[in-house]
Design an enzyme around this catalytic site. Structure first.
Site, PDB file in Angstrom:
ATOM      1  N   THR A 132      42.654  46.203  37.266  1.00 50.94           N
ATOM      2  CA  THR A 132      41.268  46.141  37.717  1.00 50.94           C
ATOM      3  C   THR A 132      40.527  47.341  37.121  1.00 50.94           C
ATOM      4  O   THR A 132      40.640  48.452  37.604  1.00 50.94           O
ATOM      5  CB  THR A 132      41.212  46.173  39.262  1.00 50.94           C
ATOM      6  OG1 THR A 132      42.188  45.257  39.751  1.00 50.94           O
ATOM      7  CG2 THR A 132      39.848  45.780  39.761  1.00 50.94           C
TER       8      THR A 132
ATOM      9  N   HIS B 191      43.505  53.465  43.068  1.00 52.16           N
ATOM     10  CA  HIS B 191      43.687  53.081  41.662  1.00 52.16           C
ATOM     11  C   HIS B 191      44.140  54.276  40.836  1.00 52.16           C
ATOM     12  O   HIS B 191      43.413  55.259  40.724  1.00 52.16           O
ATOM     13  CB  HIS B 191      42.437  52.465  41.024  1.00 52.16           C
ATOM     14  CG  HIS B 191      42.814  51.528  39.903  1.00 52.16           C
ATOM     15  ND1 HIS B 191      43.172  51.954  38.654  1.00 52.16           N
ATOM     16  CD2 HIS B 191      42.944  50.176  39.876  1.00 52.16           C
ATOM     17  CE1 HIS B 191      43.488  50.928  37.897  1.00 52.16           C
ATOM     18  NE2 HIS B 191      43.376  49.834  38.619  1.00 52.16           N
TER      19      HIS B 191
ATOM     20  N   ARG C   5      45.814  37.178  41.699  1.00 51.60           N
ATOM     21  CA  ARG C   5      44.851  37.031  40.596  1.00 51.60           C
ATOM     22  C   ARG C   5      44.654  35.565  40.272  1.00 51.60           C
ATOM     23  O   ARG C   5      45.543  34.730  40.499  1.00 51.60           O
ATOM     24  CB  ARG C   5      45.349  37.772  39.350  1.00 51.60           C
ATOM     25  CG  ARG C   5      45.361  39.284  39.513  1.00 51.60           C
ATOM     26  CD  ARG C   5      45.676  39.947  38.182  1.00 51.60           C
ATOM     27  NE  ARG C   5      44.584  39.842  37.266  1.00 51.60           N
ATOM     28  CZ  ARG C   5      43.762  40.842  36.921  1.00 51.60           C
ATOM     29  NH1 ARG C   5      43.939  42.046  37.431  1.00 51.60           N
ATOM     30  NH2 ARG C   5      42.788  40.641  36.069  1.00 51.60           N
TER      31      ARG C   5
ATOM     32  N   HIS D 186      51.013  51.020  41.340  1.00 51.44           N
ATOM     33  CA  HIS D 186      51.734  51.099  40.073  1.00 51.44           C
ATOM     34  C   HIS D 186      52.652  52.314  39.989  1.00 51.44           C
ATOM     35  O   HIS D 186      53.831  52.195  39.641  1.00 51.44           O
ATOM     36  CB  HIS D 186      50.725  51.092  38.918  1.00 51.44           C
ATOM     37  CG  HIS D 186      51.356  51.106  37.581  1.00 51.44           C
ATOM     38  ND1 HIS D 186      51.570  52.259  36.878  1.00 51.44           N
ATOM     39  CD2 HIS D 186      51.847  50.103  36.818  1.00 51.44           C
ATOM     40  CE1 HIS D 186      52.152  51.974  35.735  1.00 51.44           C
ATOM     41  NE2 HIS D 186      52.333  50.664  35.677  1.00 51.44           N
TER      42      HIS D 186
ATOM     43  N   HIS E 243      47.430  41.538  45.327  1.00 53.15           N
ATOM     44  CA  HIS E 243      46.279  40.949  44.613  1.00 53.15           C
ATOM     45  C   HIS E 243      46.712  39.605  44.036  1.00 53.15           C
ATOM     46  O   HIS E 243      47.552  39.558  43.130  1.00 53.15           O
ATOM     47  CB  HIS E 243      45.873  41.924  43.498  1.00 53.15           C
ATOM     48  CG  HIS E 243      44.666  41.508  42.716  1.00 53.15           C
ATOM     49  ND1 HIS E 243      44.140  42.279  41.717  1.00 53.15           N
ATOM     50  CD2 HIS E 243      43.872  40.399  42.771  1.00 53.15           C
ATOM     51  CE1 HIS E 243      43.084  41.684  41.180  1.00 53.15           C
ATOM     52  NE2 HIS E 243      42.911  40.534  41.807  1.00 53.15           N
TER      53      HIS E 243
ATOM     54  N   ASP F 201      52.126  44.526  43.840  1.00 53.64           N
ATOM     55  CA  ASP F 201      51.930  43.573  42.737  1.00 53.64           C
ATOM     56  C   ASP F 201      52.974  43.720  41.630  1.00 53.64           C
ATOM     57  O   ASP F 201      53.434  42.729  41.045  1.00 53.64           O
ATOM     58  CB  ASP F 201      50.566  43.788  42.067  1.00 53.64           C
ATOM     59  CG  ASP F 201      49.396  43.470  42.976  1.00 53.64           C
ATOM     60  OD1 ASP F 201      49.613  42.880  44.046  1.00 53.64           O
ATOM     61  OD2 ASP F 201      48.261  43.830  42.604  1.00 53.64           O
ATOM     62  N   HIS F 202      53.322  44.976  41.327  1.00 52.52           N
ATOM     63  CA  HIS F 202      54.137  45.169  40.132  1.00 52.52           C
ATOM     64  C   HIS F 202      55.621  44.916  40.359  1.00 52.52           C
ATOM     65  O   HIS F 202      56.400  44.896  39.409  1.00 52.52           O
ATOM     66  CB  HIS F 202      53.836  46.515  39.499  1.00 52.52           C
ATOM     67  CG  HIS F 202      52.406  46.536  39.021  1.00 52.52           C
ATOM     68  ND1 HIS F 202      51.929  45.604  38.124  1.00 52.52           N
ATOM     69  CD2 HIS F 202      51.339  47.299  39.379  1.00 52.52           C
ATOM     70  CE1 HIS F 202      50.632  45.820  37.923  1.00 52.52           C
ATOM     71  NE2 HIS F 202      50.255  46.824  38.684  1.00 52.52           N
TER      72      HIS F 202
ATOM     73  N   GLU G 186      36.042  50.610  49.081  1.00 52.96           N
ATOM     74  CA  GLU G 186      37.158  51.331  48.465  1.00 52.96           C
ATOM     75  C   GLU G 186      36.632  51.921  47.165  1.00 52.96           C
ATOM     76  O   GLU G 186      36.144  51.192  46.296  1.00 52.96           O
ATOM     77  CB  GLU G 186      38.347  50.397  48.208  1.00 52.96           C
ATOM     78  CG  GLU G 186      39.512  51.156  47.578  1.00 52.96           C
ATOM     79  CD  GLU G 186      40.833  50.400  47.602  1.00 52.96           C
ATOM     80  OE1 GLU G 186      41.041  49.559  48.509  1.00 52.96           O
ATOM     81  OE2 GLU G 186      41.658  50.652  46.710  1.00 52.96           O
TER      82      GLU G 186
ATOM     83  N   ASN H 298      50.667  48.843  47.360  1.00 54.38           N
ATOM     84  CA  ASN H 298      50.381  47.660  46.552  1.00 54.38           C
ATOM     85  C   ASN H 298      51.667  47.245  45.825  1.00 54.38           C
ATOM     86  O   ASN H 298      52.230  48.022  45.039  1.00 54.38           O
ATOM     87  CB  ASN H 298      49.262  48.010  45.556  1.00 54.38           C
ATOM     88  CG  ASN H 298      48.878  46.830  44.698  1.00 54.38           C
ATOM     89  OD1 ASN H 298      49.747  46.117  44.222  1.00 54.38           O
ATOM     90  ND2 ASN H 298      47.604  46.628  44.478  1.00 54.38           N
TER      91      ASN H 298
ATOM     92  N   GLU I 139      43.901  41.325  48.260  1.00 57.30           N
ATOM     93  CA  GLU I 139      42.912  41.624  47.201  1.00 57.30           C
ATOM     94  C   GLU I 139      42.579  40.353  46.465  1.00 57.30           C
ATOM     95  O   GLU I 139      43.488  39.607  46.064  1.00 57.30           O
ATOM     96  CB  GLU I 139      43.530  42.582  46.190  1.00 57.30           C
ATOM     97  CG  GLU I 139      43.138  44.005  46.361  1.00 57.30           C
ATOM     98  CD  GLU I 139      43.629  44.815  45.186  1.00 57.30           C
ATOM     99  OE1 GLU I 139      43.338  44.458  44.037  1.00 57.30           O
ATOM    100  OE2 GLU I 139      44.339  45.787  45.436  1.00 57.30           O
TER     101      GLU I 139
ATOM    102  N   ARG J 220      49.210  36.181  37.459  1.00 60.66           N
ATOM    103  CA  ARG J 220      50.106  36.869  36.522  1.00 60.66           C
ATOM    104  C   ARG J 220      51.184  37.693  37.219  1.00 60.66           C
ATOM    105  O   ARG J 220      52.200  38.011  36.648  1.00 60.66           O
ATOM    106  CB  ARG J 220      49.326  37.748  35.554  1.00 60.66           C
ATOM    107  CG  ARG J 220      48.790  39.014  36.177  1.00 60.66           C
ATOM    108  CD  ARG J 220      48.239  39.961  35.147  1.00 60.66           C
ATOM    109  NE  ARG J 220      47.042  39.456  34.537  1.00 60.66           N
ATOM    110  CZ  ARG J 220      46.068  40.249  34.068  1.00 60.66           C
ATOM    111  NH1 ARG J 220      46.201  41.552  34.129  1.00 60.66           N
ATOM    112  NH2 ARG J 220      44.983  39.738  33.533  1.00 60.66           N
TER     113      ARG J 220
HETATM  114  N1  PXP Z   1      43.060  49.382  45.077  1.00 63.69           N
HETATM  115  C1  PXP Z   1      42.593  48.315  44.398  1.00 63.69           C
HETATM  116  C2  PXP Z   1      41.360  47.647  44.903  1.00 63.69           C
HETATM  117  C3  PXP Z   1      43.255  47.823  43.257  1.00 63.69           C
HETATM  118  O1  PXP Z   1      42.766  46.770  42.581  1.00 63.69           O
HETATM  119  C4  PXP Z   1      44.457  48.445  42.855  1.00 63.69           C
HETATM  120  C5  PXP Z   1      45.208  47.928  41.686  1.00 63.69           C
HETATM  121  O2  PXP Z   1      45.498  46.609  41.815  1.00 63.69           O
HETATM  122  C6  PXP Z   1      44.917  49.542  43.612  1.00 63.69           C
HETATM  123  C7  PXP Z   1      44.183  50.003  44.699  1.00 63.69           C
HETATM  124  C8  PXP Z   1      46.187  50.226  43.272  1.00 63.69           C
HETATM  125  O3  PXP Z   1      46.114  50.814  42.012  1.00 63.69           O
HETATM  126  P1  PXP Z   1      47.422  51.337  41.333  1.00 63.69           P
HETATM  127  O4  PXP Z   1      48.349  50.190  41.175  1.00 63.69           O
HETATM  128  O5  PXP Z   1      46.947  51.905  40.038  1.00 63.69           O
HETATM  129  O6  PXP Z   1      47.984  52.403  42.247  1.00 63.69           O
END
Ligand code: PXP
Length: 257
Positions: A106, A199, A50, A222, A48, A14-15, A156, A12, A75, A54
Site C-alpha cells: 500500500t 506501515h 486485496r 512485514h 488485507h 498478510d505476508h 491510520e 498484520n 483492511e 495475492r
Molecule cells: N497499516 C496498513 C493500513 C497497511 O496497509 C499495512 C500494510 O499492509 C500496514 C499497516 C503494515 O505495514 P507493514 O507490513 O509494512 O508493517
C-alpha cells in the site's frame, strides 16, 4: 503501565500468506500465525484482502475469524465487492486503504479530500453494521480534515515515508517526516479522531512513533514476519511489544521495569 497509556499492537499477517502462496498449498497457515500472535500479546490481527487475492484469501479471513478471540482489523479497498464481504463478516474493525494492482504494497494513503462524498457513502453502512472504521491516510492536513468531515472515527497515519527515509539514511528527511507525523497526530486528535499509525515500522523506527501520546494503535506486519524467520514469531512480536512499551513509559516519565 496504566491502561490509558497502553498502545495497542495489531499484527498484520498478510505476508505469512505471501510465503504460502509462493508455493501454493497450505503452509505456512495465516490462521495459525494469527493464533500465535494472539498468544504473544497482539491486541488485534490485521489482514488485507486485496482485490487480486495475492496474499490473504477469502478462506483465510474465515479461518482467522474462527481462530482468534482478539479483534480482526479487516483492511480493504473502497470497492463494492469488499464492502459486501465486510458486511457479511462484520469484523470488529475495517481499515479503508487505497489499492493499485501494480503496487507491491500500500504505497500511499487514501485520497479522501478529493473523494469525500464517495468515501462518506462508502463507510456509512460499515459504521451502521457496528464496524470501527478507520481510514489509512498520509499525514497531511487536508486528508485529516476531510476524514473528520466525513465522520470517520479513526485515521491510520501512513508511516512509510518516515521509515523509508530512515532505511535510506536520509536523516534530515526522516526527522522532517517524523515532525509531520507528530503534528498531524496532534491535529487529528484535536478534531476528535482516534489516531493509529503503521506501515514499514521496524525495531529501529518504532519507538519515536510509539512515544506519541496521541497514537492509540500501531499495525505492523512485514518486518515482524521477516524477523520471525530468524527468531520465531513469538519472539519478534514480544520484542516489538517491549520496544513500544519502553517508548511509552519513557515518554510518560514512568520508570521502565
Ligand atoms: N497499516 C496498513 C493500513 C497497511 O496497509 C499495512 C500494510 O499492509 C500496514 C499497516 C503494515 O505495514 P507493514 O507490513 O509494512 O508493517
Amino acid at each position: 503501565m496504566n491502561a490509558l497509556n497502553r498502545l495497542r499492537l495489531g499484527i498484520n499477517i498478510d505476508h505469512v500468506a505471501t510465503v504460502r502462496n509462493a508455493r501454493g498449498g497450505n503452509t505456512p497457515d495465516p490462521a495459525r500465525a494469527a493464533k500465535l500472535a494472539q498468544a504473544a500479546g497482539a491486541d488485534g490481527i490485521t489482514a488485507h484482502l486485496r482485490e487480486d487475492r495475492r496474499h490473504i484469501t477469502d478462506r483465510d479471513i474465515e479461518a482467522i475469524i474462527d481462530s482468534i478471540d482478539i479483534p480482526l482489523n479487516f483492511e480493504m479497498a473502497a470497492t463494492d465487492e469488499m464492502q459486501r464481504i465486510a458486511l457479511r463478516h462484520k469484523p470488529h474493525a475495517v481499515c479503508i486503504v487505497p489499492e493499485k494492482r501494480e503496487e507491491r504494497t500500500t504505497e500511499g494513503g487514501l485520497e479522501v479530500a478529493n473523494d469525500q462524498n464517495r468515501i462518506a457513502h462508502f463507510i456509512a453502512p460499515l459504521r451502521e453494521a457496528g464496524c470501527r472504521v478507520s481510514i489509512f491516510i498520509a499525514a497531511e492536513r487536508r486528508q485529516i480534515e476531510a476524514a473528520a468531515r466525513i465522520g470517520a472515527p479513526v485515521v491510520e497515519l501512513h508511516t512509510g515515508a518516515y521509515c523509508d527515509a530512515h532505511a535510506e539514511g536520509r536523516l534530515a528527511d526522516r526527522d522532517a517526516e517524523f515532525a509531520r507525523l507528530k503534528d498531524m497526530a496532534t491535529l487529528a486528535l484535536s478534531l476528535g479522531l482516534e489516531v493509529h499509525a503503521g506501515h514499514g515500522l521496524t525495531y529501529d523506527t518504532v519507538k519515536p512513533v510509539a512515544a506519541l501520546p496521541e497514537v492509540m494503535e500501531l499495525n505492523i506486519g512485514h518486518f515482524i514476519i521477516g524477523e520471525a524467520i530468524f527468531s520465531g514469531l513469538d519472539s519478534s512480536i514480544r520484542r516489538m511489544r517491549a520496544l513500544m512499551d519502553e517508548a511509552r513509559q519513557e515518554a510518560s516519565g514512568e520508570s521502565v521495569a
